[in-house]
Design a protein around this motif. Structure first.
Motif, PDB file in Angstrom:
ATOM      1  N   ILE A  95       0.849  -1.203   0.000  1.00 21.48           N
ATOM      2  CA  ILE A  95       0.000   0.000   0.000  1.00 21.48           C
ATOM      3  C   ILE A  95       0.880   1.248   0.000  1.00 21.48           C
ATOM      4  CG2 ILE A  95      -1.650   1.358   1.354  1.00 21.48           C
ATOM      5  CD1 ILE A  95      -2.851  -1.374   2.292  1.00 21.48           C
ATOM      6  N   CYS A 140       2.646   1.777  -3.336  1.00 23.25           N
ATOM      7  CA  CYS A 140       1.702   2.306  -4.333  1.00 23.25           C
ATOM      8  C   CYS A 140       1.531   3.817  -4.177  1.00 23.25           C
ATOM      9  CB  CYS A 140       0.347   1.606  -4.207  1.00 23.25           C
ATOM     10  SG  CYS A 140       0.354  -0.099  -4.767  1.00 23.25           S
ATOM     11  N   GLN A 141       1.482   4.269  -2.944  1.00 21.55           N
ATOM     12  CA  GLN A 141       1.357   5.711  -2.704  1.00 21.55           C
ATOM     13  C   GLN A 141       2.607   6.458  -3.164  1.00 21.55           C
ATOM     14  OE1 GLN A 141       0.312   5.882   1.463  1.00 21.55           O
ATOM     15  NE2 GLN A 141      -1.771   5.200   1.064  1.00 21.55           N
ATOM     16  N   ASP A 178      -3.269   2.329  -8.306  1.00 21.26           N
ATOM     17  CA  ASP A 178      -4.592   2.493  -7.676  1.00 21.26           C
ATOM     18  C   ASP A 178      -5.242   1.137  -7.425  1.00 21.26           C
ATOM     19  OD1 ASP A 178      -4.599   5.291  -7.536  1.00 21.26           O
ATOM     20  OD2 ASP A 178      -5.529   5.521  -9.519  1.00 21.26           O
ATOM     21  N   GLU A 218      -3.409  -0.773  -4.659  1.00 17.34           N
ATOM     22  CA  GLU A 218      -3.694  -0.154  -3.358  1.00 17.34           C
ATOM     23  C   GLU A 218      -5.086  -0.554  -2.862  1.00 17.34           C
ATOM     24  OE1 GLU A 218      -3.560   4.215  -1.176  1.00 17.34           O
ATOM     25  OE2 GLU A 218      -3.317   4.102  -3.360  1.00 17.34           O
ATOM     26  N   LYS A 265      -5.898  -2.811   0.404  1.00 19.56           N
ATOM     27  CA  LYS A 265      -6.715  -2.277   1.500  1.00 19.56           C
ATOM     28  C   LYS A 265      -7.833  -3.261   1.842  1.00 19.56           C
ATOM     29  CE  LYS A 265      -5.807   2.644   0.952  1.00 19.56           C
ATOM     30  NZ  LYS A 265      -6.351   3.963   0.573  1.00 19.56           N
TER      31      LYS A 265
END
Length: 193
Positions: free
Chosen positions: A67, A70-71, A87, A90, A94
């Motif tokens: 996650i 990815c950010q 996206d 991620e 999540k």
């Protein structure tokens, strides 16, 4: 005659005492063996639960790291195809985290809540080449994390007899395998272009 009766009584008493002693020793041996077996079974269950918890914690940590990666990729302003992948990854991770969290809560397991990846906001002054290198490097890290995550889930599936862990492992494993292929394809495309 009296001595024969005394000898007979003594022999009878000795035989009874011997029989009682052997019986007590046998009972003690049986009880101890049962206790050892019970202890062994309980220890095995405890070890399995420890393994389940350890593997879930490691899988969760990998999940949180993806996650975060990815950010970082999205901060580097990648090409649209890579942003879409970031996206998607991620969002999937999540959802996986939420499933891990629910299972961990149900099984009274404490899982990590933060990534081990140090997030540094991408510098606005990154040129296209620097941004591309950053994106490629982090896609490679994601690939490594996905491979590790899949390995952890396979180990968890083999380790546990718990149906909840097995169901979650199989479901997550299949999703991550698809995302791994997509990530590797995107990375290959990015390197080729």
């Amino acid at each position: 005659m009296k001595s024969k009766m005394n000898i007979k009584a003594t022999l009878t008493t000795a035989s009874i005492a011997c029989f009682i002693s052997v019986s007590l020793i046998s009972c003690d041996w049986i009880i101890n063996k049962k206790n050892k077996n019970i202890f062994s079974v309980n220890q095995s269950k405890v070890n399995t639960k420890k393994d389940e918890a350890r593997l879930l914690v490691q899988a969760t940590q990998n999940n949180l790291d993806v996650i975060e990666l990815c950010q970082i990729i999205k901060e580097a302003k990648p090409v649209p195809k890579v942003k879409t992948l970031a996206d998607d990854l991620e969002n999937v991770h999540k959802n996986i985290f939420n499933a891990y969290e629910a299972l961990a809560q149900d099984k009274l397991i404490s899982i990590p809540r933060h990534s081990n990846i140090v997030f540094q906001t991408a510098n606005d002054s990154l040129n296209e080449i620097e941004s591309r290198v950053l994106v490629e490097a982090n896609l490679e890290r994601i690939t490594e994390k996905l491979v590790k995550h899949i390995e952890l889930l396979e180990t968890l599936s083999k380790t546990t007899n718990n149906k909840d862990f097995r169901r979650l492992s199989k479901k997550t494993d299949s999703v991550l395998t698809l995302k791994l292929v997509k990530t590797e394809d995107t990375l290959s495309w990015l390197k080729a272009s």
